[in-house]
Design a protein around this motif. Structure first.
Motif, mmCIF file in Angstrom:
data_model
loop_
_atom_site.group_PDB
_atom_site.id
_atom_site.type_symbol
_atom_site.label_atom_id
_atom_site.label_comp_id
_atom_site.label_asym_id
_atom_site.label_seq_id
_atom_site.Cartn_x
_atom_site.Cartn_y
_atom_site.Cartn_z
ATOM 1 N N GLN A 1 -2.291 11.100 6.145
ATOM 2 C CA GLN A 1 -2.914 11.504 6.877
ATOM 3 C C GLN A 1 -4.840 11.019 6.887
ATOM 4 O O GLN A 1 -5.435 10.449 8.061
ATOM 5 C CB GLN A 1 -3.565 12.932 6.701
ATOM 6 N N SER A 2 -4.706 10.021 5.551
ATOM 7 C CA SER A 2 -6.322 9.622 5.901
ATOM 8 C C SER A 2 -5.603 8.411 6.151
ATOM 9 O O SER A 2 -6.069 7.506 6.767
ATOM 10 C CB SER A 2 -6.847 9.436 4.053
ATOM 11 N N LEU A 3 -4.362 7.516 5.738
ATOM 12 C CA LEU A 3 -4.135 6.415 5.465
ATOM 13 C C LEU A 3 -3.947 5.666 6.780
ATOM 14 O O LEU A 3 -4.604 4.908 7.111
ATOM 15 C CB LEU A 3 -2.637 5.422 4.748
ATOM 16 N N THR B 1 2.910 18.854 -1.017
ATOM 17 C CA THR B 1 1.664 19.347 0.024
ATOM 18 C C THR B 1 0.433 20.369 0.138
ATOM 19 O O THR B 1 0.423 21.016 -0.744
ATOM 20 C CB THR B 1 2.460 19.950 1.503
ATOM 21 N N HIS B 2 -0.452 19.394 0.998
ATOM 22 C CA HIS B 2 -1.692 21.136 0.273
ATOM 23 C C HIS B 2 -1.692 22.548 1.055
ATOM 24 O O HIS B 2 -1.308 23.244 -0.107
ATOM 25 C CB HIS B 2 -2.964 20.643 1.527
ATOM 26 N N HIS B 3 0.034 22.534 1.486
ATOM 27 C CA HIS B 3 0.357 23.777 2.524
ATOM 28 C C HIS B 3 0.882 24.167 1.395
ATOM 29 O O HIS B 3 0.718 25.241 0.684
ATOM 30 C CB HIS B 3 0.868 23.392 3.533
ATOM 31 N N LYS C 1 1.316 -1.232 0.261
ATOM 32 C CA LYS C 1 -0.212 0.052 0.100
ATOM 33 C C LYS C 1 1.353 1.182 -0.174
ATOM 34 O O LYS C 1 2.453 1.268 1.000
ATOM 35 C CB LYS C 1 -0.914 -0.211 1.115
ATOM 36 N N ILE C 2 0.905 1.990 -0.562
ATOM 37 C CA ILE C 2 1.374 3.178 -0.307
ATOM 38 C C ILE C 2 1.086 4.482 0.266
ATOM 39 O O ILE C 2 -0.437 4.086 0.761
ATOM 40 C CB ILE C 2 0.680 4.107 -2.199
ATOM 41 N N ILE C 3 1.953 4.867 0.687
ATOM 42 C CA ILE C 3 1.653 6.225 1.584
ATOM 43 C C ILE C 3 2.435 7.147 1.808
ATOM 44 O O ILE C 3 3.237 7.118 1.043
ATOM 45 C CB ILE C 3 1.873 5.389 3.053
HETATM 46 C C1 LIG Z 1 -9.006 14.899 10.582
HETATM 47 C C2 LIG Z 1 -8.990 14.938 8.794
HETATM 48 C C3 LIG Z 1 -9.959 16.535 7.842
HETATM 49 C C4 LIG Z 1 -9.839 16.108 6.270
HETATM 50 N N1 LIG Z 1 -10.781 17.584 5.717
HETATM 51 C C5 LIG Z 1 -10.414 17.411 4.672
HETATM 52 C C6 LIG Z 1 -11.266 18.348 3.812
HETATM 53 O O1 LIG Z 1 -11.674 19.185 4.605
HETATM 54 N N2 LIG Z 1 -11.211 18.025 3.060
HETATM 55 C C7 LIG Z 1 -10.617 17.456 1.815
HETATM 56 O O2 LIG Z 1 -10.563 17.078 0.936
HETATM 57 N N3 LIG Z 1 -9.922 16.347 2.603
HETATM 58 C C8 LIG Z 1 -9.762 16.127 3.953
HETATM 59 N N4 LIG Z 1 -9.434 15.156 4.979
HETATM 60 C C9 LIG Z 1 -8.456 14.227 3.631
HETATM 61 C C10 LIG Z 1 -6.935 15.017 3.685
HETATM 62 O O3 LIG Z 1 -6.982 15.681 2.567
HETATM 63 C C11 LIG Z 1 -6.142 13.987 3.051
HETATM 64 O O4 LIG Z 1 -6.127 12.847 3.813
HETATM 65 C C12 LIG Z 1 -4.827 13.771 2.410
HETATM 66 O O5 LIG Z 1 -4.850 15.067 1.340
HETATM 67 C C13 LIG Z 1 -4.451 13.164 2.141
HETATM 68 O O6 LIG Z 1 -2.844 12.773 1.660
HETATM 69 P P1 LIG Z 1 -2.038 11.941 2.097
HETATM 70 O O7 LIG Z 1 -0.857 12.365 1.426
HETATM 71 O O8 LIG Z 1 -2.222 12.089 3.399
HETATM 72 O O9 LIG Z 1 -2.235 10.438 1.851
HETATM 73 P P2 LIG Z 1 -2.349 9.213 2.468
HETATM 74 O O10 LIG Z 1 -2.554 8.897 3.884
HETATM 75 O O11 LIG Z 1 -0.997 8.908 2.657
HETATM 76 O O12 LIG Z 1 -3.150 8.722 1.291
HETATM 77 C C14 LIG Z 1 -4.660 8.370 1.226
HETATM 78 C C15 LIG Z 1 -4.555 6.927 0.030
HETATM 79 O O13 LIG Z 1 -3.877 7.427 -1.172
HETATM 80 C C16 LIG Z 1 -3.356 6.499 -1.413
HETATM 81 N N5 LIG Z 1 -1.830 7.624 -2.677
HETATM 82 C C17 LIG Z 1 -1.317 8.921 -1.819
HETATM 83 N N6 LIG Z 1 -0.859 8.714 -2.663
HETATM 84 C C18 LIG Z 1 -0.868 7.823 -4.172
HETATM 85 C C19 LIG Z 1 0.152 8.427 -5.373
HETATM 86 N N7 LIG Z 1 0.258 9.300 -5.923
HETATM 87 N N8 LIG Z 1 -0.562 7.858 -5.990
HETATM 88 C C20 LIG Z 1 -1.300 6.365 -5.259
HETATM 89 N N9 LIG Z 1 -1.828 6.463 -4.854
HETATM 90 C C21 LIG Z 1 -1.700 7.447 -3.606
HETATM 91 C C22 LIG Z 1 -2.684 5.731 -0.781
HETATM 92 O O14 LIG Z 1 -2.566 4.854 -0.704
HETATM 93 C C23 LIG Z 1 -3.706 5.270 0.276
HETATM 94 O O15 LIG Z 1 -4.435 5.250 -0.383
HETATM 95 C C24 LIG Z 1 -8.947 15.367 6.009
HETATM 96 C C25 LIG Z 1 -8.519 13.853 6.546
HETATM 97 C C26 LIG Z 1 -8.775 14.430 7.970
HETATM 98 C C27 LIG Z 1 -7.622 13.100 8.880
#
Ligand SMILES: Cc1cc2nc3c(=O)[nH]c(=O)nc-3n(C[C@H](O)[C@H](O)[C@H](O)COP(=O)(O)OP(=O)(O)OC[C@H]3O[C@@H](n4cnc5c(N)ncnc54)[C@H](O)[C@@H]3O)c2cc1C
Lengths: 161, 770, 287
Positions: free
Chosen positions: C33-35, C76-78, C27-29
């Motif tokens: 934040q969601s994973l 990053t979003h930021h 699984k990609i991380i």
């Molecule tokens: C408390 C909380 C509040 C949030 N509020 C919002 C909000 O208001 N609006 C909104 O839009 N989102 C919201 N989110 C979601 C958040 O924006 C996303 O969780 C975050 O941007 C995901 O990015 P990540 O890099 O952390 O992904 P990860 O958690 O690392 O990955 C998410 C998923 O995508 C896969 N993945 C990640 N990158 C890739 C890639 N490049 N290629 C293939 N697969 C990939 C991973 O395997 C996983 O399944 C919220 C999340 C949390 C925890």
């Protein structure tokens, strides 16, 4: 299987062996033993575990420890300069920016991150900068004021030196 | 008042530096050598018989040190704070033969780490026989509904009924110009303190045990744990480190405390039990949902003559503090008004959900929402200003509620007037542009409950003050600082009384082995009760010091002396005095080195059934309602609060703001949603707490100072009472903005749109009929 | 959380190799934040996490007038929120990022992760659809590029194969006389959206509509582009009446799911309000 991780914590280099599933908060609290950052929800929703990575606030419960390889991590323990408190800490004390204190370490670090990026934030910007930190005691009002006050203090200090 | 040195002055809290540096230690931060992790297995069923629990596989798992179940490893003692009324004690640490809510603890393990503990839980096999369950109090009261408890005093799942009445309600209704009846529904919310429930137990052997725990009531935990474990109360040491919030949710003995203790006794190792956030929801406590009916009789001039309140509360599976919430809801329904004829009937009903208990306001938020909403309806019916009708019916100082209470100080008039003046009420009420509105809510609250459910032979509060030879002072109190600032208030009171600087006061608290017993932090009691105990203790110290001063200085009699600013001097001739430390040294020497110790206590005398004193306040909120989405935005909030003499202004303001924002969430966003007893939103992602961007940008706290003869330096409660008026105040402002009244909490945008639709439909129908 | 192995490849190539080897055991991380929330609830038990968070190869924002913007998936979003290039060329994107989740989430979470988690309420996808973005996917057989609206398949499901990654988001330069607006409805600020709407209009010299894009979130299992509603405007002068007409058509396309916060009817009603408001706002932004 544990992996080796190198990073700095409050300026000190660390080399530790961690299980891949260890989160940053678990590393800081359970392995290294700092207790400033707290666990309130373990889901990235309350901000009690907020620390800085390279100067920016993150929820340390939602970051894998291994991901901070090569990064600089700061916790509330690194905020004061020895005995000398950071202006944020001084302002929280003077303006009533805490009550039970459990969210405070995370609040302070979220505030530090905000000020790192925006040294002179408006009240509006402060309010939004704290959206990731829950406080059940204060109703946020004193915290927002404290951060505003801290920014003024820092401006003054900066101006003097 | 300028004669004070530290009372009412803006000073830093004594726990500040440790809290802002991250040094402050909470239970969750405690780590002891060899400490094991304890975890509980919880029921997946809302109501079921336990036929068998098989723990063999879990016990065999490497790393597991103990597995316990209710019938095998606990005494099965039913406990709760109701020691004085044993028929209300209905809960055990682990289920004995039956589970009554999803999340009820059934078994527990101690293991070398969290992973092993979790795996062990998954290996415990529980055989259940599922029983029919009931989730709504009105359903639960019906004949034939599933019986949740068997006790001889429980009828149709009603565990407690409350009734009080004075005047002649039925006759009074007949004399009223109008009588109206309204019904309301209040939903459930949770305390949501940020520090989860957690405990560390260490069995010291030979019947001695130490428990670190996050609690509002160390003394209750000590006595009840003794009961649950069969140990002597005095051999149990409860240590309350810093506590990350309580709000009423940490004033009872909980399973984690008992389970950690038993696991430590079984393994001989320290054991930590820490609940996850999800467990805090599923195995925690909540505020009572209530079905509320109010019947009120009034005159054309706005005088309220008679009131009848009836409520059915969804108590959940166990009583917890429900019977008191029930009682107080009926009581605060009268506040802050003079109701000459009143009748109240309340029913506490068991359901198969998590127990509901005390939560900031203790029945008051539900009462004031209904009361404030209905008063506005009456005002509208009569064409009166809602503020005017409140002023007309207000309590006066000296108000007596027959058989229940005597109110000494009461600043409600000043509160309403100052809130009106500060917000421009007269210019705004009914005159704001469409979509914007202003509303008022009022309240009165207790300053310490006169309740001794626990049946403690000790005083309500105790205090000990020891003056050291260098003039520093050790203050020993059993009260519970949980963030509200009570330790600082205690230090301020002693500093003021003895005339020593705050920096010379050391507060020793939160340890039942070293501190006097105290009933703890609930019912807004600590400032008043501990404050009075401290004053008594300080007076004993001063008597000794004044005697010494008199002996050193000359002929003046003891009561002519005063202590202030590090000196002891003759009251009428302040220039004639001695250094405080000098007198202390002399006093110790003169008494063969005997320490200077003062002891004090407070027990209310002749103060009615509820409280020795009452705080009051009025709140005004201005809102904006988006009529296309129903979203409510708070533009401005003003609170005028009468807490008697202000001891710590920063503290009072912080309490008021925090209480309001909690009430804002209660009204607009928070909702513990269950389906067939299952909580659907057990996380801070799905349970919606207010965040910093949501709170009103404009928040004004006005202190209305009165003097409360029963309070230390004239002080009363601040911070709990203000949770009560928020919902009604906001509901009234919404009505002013868009002309719809929501009587079914929480006030969601969706309900507002629905009500707007109905209003429109009705208007069209009326037009057609014209 | 169950135990897993961990690898942090240094390049995209290496990443694909690892994914091809482990297939669905990996699984990609990215920011996690969601994973991590999913893993903590044991809803998934990968054998190995492939960490792309520190993959600098995918962390970039570039712009040129011809090809428009390219954003690497691990940005990053930021970084998006504060990028001078984004602020200059797609201020709406920065504005949206500024209100996405919490500062903490934005500081560590990635834009690619947001799209890949495919939460139907996600903030990012509707704007990217309105901006006519495409996504570049890399796998063992090379690259493929898809329009943003074709990326999502169902709740928490995208077109990505187990050995593919999302590599880049491509946003064409914005045509002159274009207005774009996005906003979302929520009860608590800082919270995830209940519903949201993005609308873009491009006008001809004569003021008629050359192009319209409407996309909503929280209104279907995937981010919803609504071509039938867009078609209402083509070649016409945009009026309040036309907007009302498009809003009704948009409403027809929505299949909102009720939850504990709101009913499906309510969500649809509010989503329509947001389509209307964003249409008016987008229009007002065109000089
Ligand atoms: C408390 C909380 C509040 C949030 N509020 C919002 C909000 O208001 N609006 C909104 O839009 N989102 C919201 N989110 C979601 C958040 O924006 C996303 O969780 C975050 O941007 C995901 O990015 P990540 O890099 O952390 O992904 P990860 O958690 O690392 O990955 C998410 C998923 O995508 C896969 N993945 C990640 N990158 C890739 C890639 N490049 N290629 C293939 N697969 C990939 C991973 O395997 C996983 O399944 C919220 C999340 C949390 C925890």
């Amino acid at each position: 299987m544990k992996k080796i991780l190198n990073f700095t914590l409050n300026g000190d280099p660390y080399e530790v062996a961690v299980k891949p599933k260890t989160t940053l908060i678990e590393l800081i609290r359970d392995e290294i033993g700092l207790t400033g950052p707290k666990v309130g929800c373990n889901a990235g929703a309350c901000g009690a575990c907020t620390v800085l990575v390279d100067g920016k606030a993150v929820d340390s419960c939602s970051v894998l420890a291994l991901q901070v390889e090569g990064h600089h991590v700061e916790t509330v323990e690194g905020l004061a300069d020895g005995e000398k408190l950071h202006p944020l800490q001084e302002a929280f004390l003077d303006d009533g920016g805490y009550q039970c204190g459990f969210c405070t370490p995370g609040m302070l670090m979220a505030a530090k991150s905000l000020l790192n990026e925006n040294p002179d934030p408006s009240i509006h910007e402060i309010r939004h900068g704290l959206s990731g930190n829950l406080c059940r005691c204060t109703g946020y009002v004193r915290i927002i004021d404290s951060i505003h006050d801290a920014a003024q203090r820092m401006k003054k200090e900066g101006g003097e030196s | 008042m300028s004669e004070f040195s530290v009372i009412g002055k803006p000073i830093r809290r004594i726990d500040g530096v440790e809290k802002v540096t991250g040094a402050a230690q909470y239970t969750t931060d405690i780590k002891l050598p060899g400490m094991l992790v304890g975890k509980m297995l919880r029921s997946p069923h809302p109501h079921a018989k336990i036929l068998n629990i098989d723990t063999h596989a879990a016990e065999k798992l490497p790393g597991v040190k103990a597995v316990i179940t209710g019938p095998r490893d606990t005494l099965g003692v039913k406990y709760s704070n109701w020691r004085r009324y044993p028929h209300l004690m209905d809960e055990t640490a682990l289920a004995m033969d039956r589970v009554r809510y999803i999340g009820e603890p059934v078994a527990a393990v101690a293991a070398i780490d969290n992973d092993v503990a979790e795996e062990a839980l998954s290996l415990i096999e529980v055989e259940y026989e599922i029983l029919p369950a009931v989730f709504d109090p009105l359903e639960a009261m019906k004949d034939g509904a599933p019986k949740i408890h068997e006790g001889p005093t429980v009828r149709n799942n009603v565990s407690e009924a409350r009734h009080f009445e004075f005047g002649n309600v039925d006759e009074a209704f007949k004399t009223c110009d109008y009588v109206r009846e309204d019904t309301f529904y209040l939903h459930s919310v949770v305390h949501a303190f940020i520090e989860p429930y957690n405990s560390v137990a260490r069995y010291e052997g030979d019947g001695h045990l130490t428990l670190w725990t996050t609690t509002q009531t160390p003394y209750y935990i000590q006595t009840l744990l003794a009961m649950a474990l069969g140990l002597k109360e005095g051999n149990i040491r409860i240590i309350k480190p810093h506590v990350g919030g309580g709000f009423g949710g940490k004033m009872e003995l909980f399973s984690d405390q008992v389970v950690a203790s038993i696991l430590s006794m079984k393994t001989g190792k320290p054991v930590k039990v820490e609940l996850t956030r999800e467990e805090c929801f599923e195995g925690g406590r909540r505020r009572h949902p209530m079905y509320y009916t109010l019947k009120t009789g009034y005159m054309k001039d706005g005088r309220i003559i008679a009131k009848e309140a009836k409520l059915y509360t969804d108590g959940g599976a166990y009583n917890a503090m429900g019977p008191t919430s029930l009682y107080l809801s009926g009581f605060f329904q009268m506040f802050p008004y003079n109701i000459p004829n009143y009748r109240y009937d309340g029913f506490h009903v068991y359901t198969n959900k998590i127990p509901a208990t005390a939560m900031r306001g203790f029945g008051g938020p539900q009462a004031e929402f209904t009361c404030d909403s209905q008063i506005d309806m009456i005002a509208e019916h009569l064409g009166m200003d809602p503020a005017e009708i409140r002023l007309k019916n207000r309590m006066e100082p000296g108000h007596v509620i027959p058989g229940l209470a005597k109110v000494e100080s009461c600043g409600i008039k000043e509160c309403i007037e100052r809130a009106m003046e500060s917000t421009g009420w007269k210019e705004k009420k009914g005159k704001l542009p469409k979509g914007r509105g202003i509303g008022m809510g009022c309240y009165g609250f207790m300053s310490g409950g006169v309740f001794n459910w626990i049946n403690s032979p000790y005083a309500y509060s105790g205090a000990m003050v020891r003056v050291n030879v260098d003039g520093t002072v050790n203050v020993y109190i059993g009260s519970a600082e949980i963030g509200q600032g009570s330790d600082t208030v205690a230090a301020q009171i002693v500093a003021e009384k003895l005339g020593v600087p705050m920096s010379d006061i050391n507060v020793i608290r939160g340890d039942t082995h070293t501190c006097p017993p105290d009933l703890g932090a609930w019912g807004s009691r600590q400032t008043l009760m501990v404050g009075n105990a401290l004053i008594m203790a300080c007076d004993q110290v001063l008597e000794k010091l004044y005697k010494t001063a008199a002996a050193l200085m000359g002929p003046n009699v003891v009561y002519d002396y005063a202590a202030k600013d590090g000196r002891i001097f003759i009251k009428e001739r302040p220039e004639r005095g001695l250094d405080f430390v000098e007198v202390v040294k002399a006093a110790i020497r003169a008494d063969e080195g005997n320490q200077i110790i003062g002891r004090g206590y407070y027990t209310p005398h002749d103060k009615g059934m509820v409280s020795p004193a009452y705080s009051f306040g009025a709140q005004v909120a201005e809102v904006e309602v988006d009529e296309e989405t129903g979203k409510v935005t708070l533009l401005q909030v003003t609170t005028a609060h009468d807490c008697g003499q202000v001891i710590n202004e920063l503290g009072v303001e912080g309490q008021l703001e925090g209480a309001f924002v909690m009430g804002q969430g209660y009204t607009l966003s928070e909702n513990l949603v269950t389906d067939q007893g299952k909580i659907l939103n057990p996380s801070f992602v799905d349970y919606k707490l207010m965040r910093a961007p949501d709170v009103p940008e404009n928040f004004t706290s006005l202190m209305v100072e009165t003097y409360e003869p029963e309070g230390p330096f004239g002080a009363k409660e601040a911070g709990e009472g203000l949770t009560n008026p928020n919902a009604g105040c906001i509901a009234n402002a919404i009505y002013d903005a868009i002309g719809v009244r929501i009587t079914d909490m929480p006030i969601t945008p969706e309900k507002i749109l629905k009500a707007l639709d109905e209003k429109k439909k009705k208007r069209q129908k009326d037009k057609r009929n014209e | 959380m169950r135990d897993f192995d961990y690898i942090a490849p240094k390049t995209v190539e290496e990443t694909i190799k690892v994914l091809s080897e482990y297939k669905d055991d990996a699984k990609i991380i990215a920011g996690g934040q969601s994973l991590l929330n999913i893993l903590k609830q044991d809803l998934m038990a990968p054998e190995i996490l492939v960490d792309i968070k520190n993959l600098s190869e995918l962390d970039y924002i570039t712009y040129d007038d011809k090809d428009g913007m390219k954003i690497g998936a691990t940005t990053t979003h930021h970084a998006v929120e504060t990028s001078p290039l984004v602020l200059e060329h797609y201020p709406i994107l920065a504005e949206m990022e500024h209100t996405l989740a919490f500062p903490q989430t934005r500081n560590w979470g990635t834009i690619g992760g947001n799209l890949c988690i495919q939460d139907p309420t996600g903030d990012v996808a509707p704007i990217l659809i309105a901006l006519k973005a495409t996504v570049k996917i890399v796998g063992p057989n090379g690259e493929r590029t898809l329009p943003m609206e074709d990326f999502s398949v169902d709740y928490y499901e995208t077109v990505l194969e187990e050995d593919e990654i999302l590599a880049e988001i491509q946003i064409p330069a914005v045509a002159p006389k274009t207005g774009i607006a996005y906003s979302k409805f929520r009860i608590v600020e800082g919270d995830a959206p209940i519903v949201g709407a993005a609308v873009a209009f491009t006008l001809n010299e004569d003021g008629t509509c050359a192009d319209a894009r409407i996309a909503t979130n929280g209104t279907a299992p995937i981010p919803l582009r609504i071509p039938d509603a867009e078609a209402v405007f083509k070649g016409k002068k945009i009026t309040d009446a036309l907007i009302e007409e498009a809003v009704e058509i948009a409403g027809e396309a929505m299949e909102c799911i009720p939850d504990i916060v709101a009913s499906d009817e309510y969500k649809k009603r509010v989503a329509k309000v947001y389509v209307k408001r964003m249409a008016k706002k987008a229009l007002s932004q065109i000089q």
